[in-house]
Design a protein around this motif. Sequence first.
Motif, short mmCIF file in Angstrom:
data_model
loop_
_atom_site.label_atom_id
_atom_site.label_comp_id
_atom_site.label_asym_id
_atom_site.label_seq_id
_atom_site.Cartn_x
_atom_site.Cartn_y
_atom_site.Cartn_z
N THR A 137 -2.81 3.04 77.86
CA THR A 137 -1.68 3.54 78.65
C THR A 137 -1.60 2.87 80.02
O THR A 137 -2.62 2.50 80.60
CB THR A 137 -1.77 5.06 78.86
OG1 THR A 137 -0.64 5.50 79.64
CG2 THR A 137 -3.03 5.47 79.58
N ILE B 8 14.74 12.85 83.09
CA ILE B 8 14.69 11.40 82.86
C ILE B 8 16.02 10.74 83.18
O ILE B 8 17.08 11.15 82.70
CB ILE B 8 14.31 11.10 81.39
CG1 ILE B 8 12.92 11.67 81.08
CG2 ILE B 8 14.32 9.59 81.14
CD1 ILE B 8 12.58 11.64 79.60
N ALA C 260 8.47 4.93 74.37
CA ALA C 260 7.50 5.53 75.29
C ALA C 260 7.52 7.05 75.18
O ALA C 260 8.58 7.65 75.02
CB ALA C 260 7.79 5.11 76.73
N PHE D 232 6.42 16.67 76.89
CA PHE D 232 6.72 15.25 76.81
C PHE D 232 7.74 15.02 75.70
O PHE D 232 7.85 15.80 74.75
CB PHE D 232 5.45 14.46 76.49
CG PHE D 232 4.72 13.93 77.70
CD1 PHE D 232 4.46 12.58 77.84
CD2 PHE D 232 4.30 14.80 78.70
CE1 PHE D 232 3.79 12.09 78.95
CE2 PHE D 232 3.62 14.32 79.80
CZ PHE D 232 3.36 12.96 79.94
N HIS E 222 1.65 7.55 76.92
CA HIS E 222 1.58 8.47 78.07
C HIS E 222 2.13 7.79 79.31
O HIS E 222 1.52 6.85 79.84
CB HIS E 222 0.12 8.88 78.31
CG HIS E 222 -0.07 9.73 79.53
ND1 HIS E 222 -0.56 11.01 79.47
CD2 HIS E 222 0.16 9.50 80.85
CE1 HIS E 222 -0.63 11.52 80.68
NE2 HIS E 222 -0.19 10.61 81.55
N CYS E 223 3.25 8.27 79.78
CA CYS E 223 3.79 7.74 81.04
C CYS E 223 4.78 8.73 81.63
O CYS E 223 5.01 9.82 81.09
CB CYS E 223 4.43 6.37 80.83
SG CYS E 223 5.99 6.40 79.91
N HIS E 224 5.37 8.32 82.75
CA HIS E 224 6.35 9.16 83.44
C HIS E 224 7.60 8.33 83.74
O HIS E 224 8.30 8.58 84.72
CB HIS E 224 5.75 9.73 84.71
CG HIS E 224 4.38 10.30 84.49
ND1 HIS E 224 4.16 11.48 83.82
CD2 HIS E 224 3.14 9.79 84.78
CE1 HIS E 224 2.85 11.70 83.73
NE2 HIS E 224 2.21 10.68 84.29
N ILE E 225 7.85 7.35 82.87
CA ILE E 225 8.97 6.44 83.09
C ILE E 225 10.29 7.21 83.10
O ILE E 225 10.51 8.10 82.28
CB ILE E 225 8.99 5.32 82.01
CG1 ILE E 225 9.91 4.17 82.42
CG2 ILE E 225 9.35 5.88 80.65
CD1 ILE E 225 9.35 3.30 83.50
N THR F 83 7.09 10.10 77.45
CA THR F 83 7.20 10.30 78.89
C THR F 83 7.41 11.77 79.20
O THR F 83 7.93 12.52 78.37
CB THR F 83 8.34 9.43 79.47
OG1 THR F 83 8.36 9.57 80.89
CG2 THR F 83 9.70 9.82 78.91
N LEU G 298 5.40 -0.11 83.43
CA LEU G 298 5.39 -0.05 81.97
C LEU G 298 5.46 -1.43 81.34
O LEU G 298 4.91 -1.66 80.26
CB LEU G 298 6.55 0.83 81.48
CG LEU G 298 6.61 1.14 79.99
CD1 LEU G 298 5.29 1.68 79.47
CD2 LEU G 298 7.75 2.11 79.71
N HIS H 271 8.68 14.53 88.43
CA HIS H 271 7.69 14.75 87.38
C HIS H 271 6.72 15.89 87.67
O HIS H 271 6.01 16.31 86.75
CB HIS H 271 6.91 13.46 87.10
CG HIS H 271 6.05 12.99 88.23
ND1 HIS H 271 6.51 12.85 89.52
CD2 HIS H 271 4.73 12.63 88.26
CE1 HIS H 271 5.53 12.43 90.29
NE2 HIS H 271 4.44 12.29 89.55
N GLU I 107 4.20 3.11 74.13
CA GLU I 107 3.41 3.72 75.21
C GLU I 107 3.20 5.20 74.90
O GLU I 107 4.16 5.94 74.65
CB GLU I 107 4.14 3.56 76.55
CG GLU I 107 3.61 4.39 77.71
CD GLU I 107 2.21 4.04 78.15
OE1 GLU I 107 1.27 4.72 77.68
OE2 GLU I 107 2.04 3.11 78.96
#
Length: 384
Positions: free
Chosen positions: A298, A95, A113, A127, A61-64, A115, A306, A78, A59
């Motif tokens: 994404t 995180i 990922a 990130f 681009h994420c905010h996991i 994130t 996700l 975030h 992945e």
Amino acid sequence: MLFIKNGYVKPITSEDIENGAVLIDDNGKIAAVGKDLKAPEGATVIDAKGRLVTPGVVEAHCHIGIKGTPQLWQNIDHNEVSDPVCPHLRGIDGINPRDEGLELAIQNGVTCACTGPGSANVVGGTFVAIKLAGDRIDDMVVKNPVAMKCAFGENPKNFHGQMQKKAPLTRMQTAGLLRELLAKSKNYVAQKEAGNNPAFDMKLEAMIPVIKKEIPLKAHAHRADDILTSIRIAKEFDVNLTLDHCTEGHLIAEHLAKEGYPAIVGPALMGKSKIELQNKGLETAGILHKAGLKVSITTDAPVVALDMLPLCAGLACKAGLPYEDAWRAITINPATTMNIANRVGSLEVGKDGDVVVWDSDPMTAVGAAAAVTVVDGRIVYQAE
């Protein structure tokens, strides 16, 4: 050692191998990929039984883990909305590796990922690329930092202008604040390189990898004009850039093809929750690919979970992204775009032993999931 045999092996960067095998050594690295391989003595053997075997899904681009589950204020870390310009913030510090989203992703073949911070701020911070198996984030890092988040369009205007009645209230000021930071950062780097020892500035220190083109600006932009503004500024200051979301990219595909920046498209599997999403569609990834862009898919997790990333790629495939390129869009393309392809994104000797044995092909079967997920040569999930 781990030996996966009798699989339909899709290395991604080379031809598929029917009745193939993958060998992972004791250091968690891929030692061999091919046909007619033999299991070394003492190796743990997984019989794929003819099922699809691929690298772990990536992945871009994420905010996991940083926008956690449940999505209540206690778990939402975030967006630091006290300041619209926060390059010194580091996604890794927010995180939670025990967030359930990571484990669900592993069960659905997602192993790595990128994130980090959200899009409330003009510049949100860095990130980090992580593996999704582990209980201490420091031990899960693939690369840190991997990008510097910046944002255009509605979100900075909303979180600061509408909610707090402070800058930025307009797209002009969003661009202005980013330009101001980049100008100060370039001067800061020049002063340091000239030996003038400027006063320490933590924000400007954080921007040094951007100015030196070691990491890209990760530009959140949906509307076509915002995408082009991000490109205008990147060219003005000679920095690298990724086009994240790129929702209206299909409307300006020819322009984007000429510029050559990679696109990270999505999330498409959601409603049109904002004005700037009115032209969102599943066909965007395919149109940009056909125009010549390097395209990744994404989820923007947890906007879309996700674990749905393989499904999102399958839907993009159905909407026009060619099958092989849909696989590339969740493996080698995001790995290359985020400069971690030396570790992940394909089944090649020397790369990390991140491998998935699928119960069915997620590009063609709704509900496909991992039968076995391997991260760094360790079996981290096995379906009952």
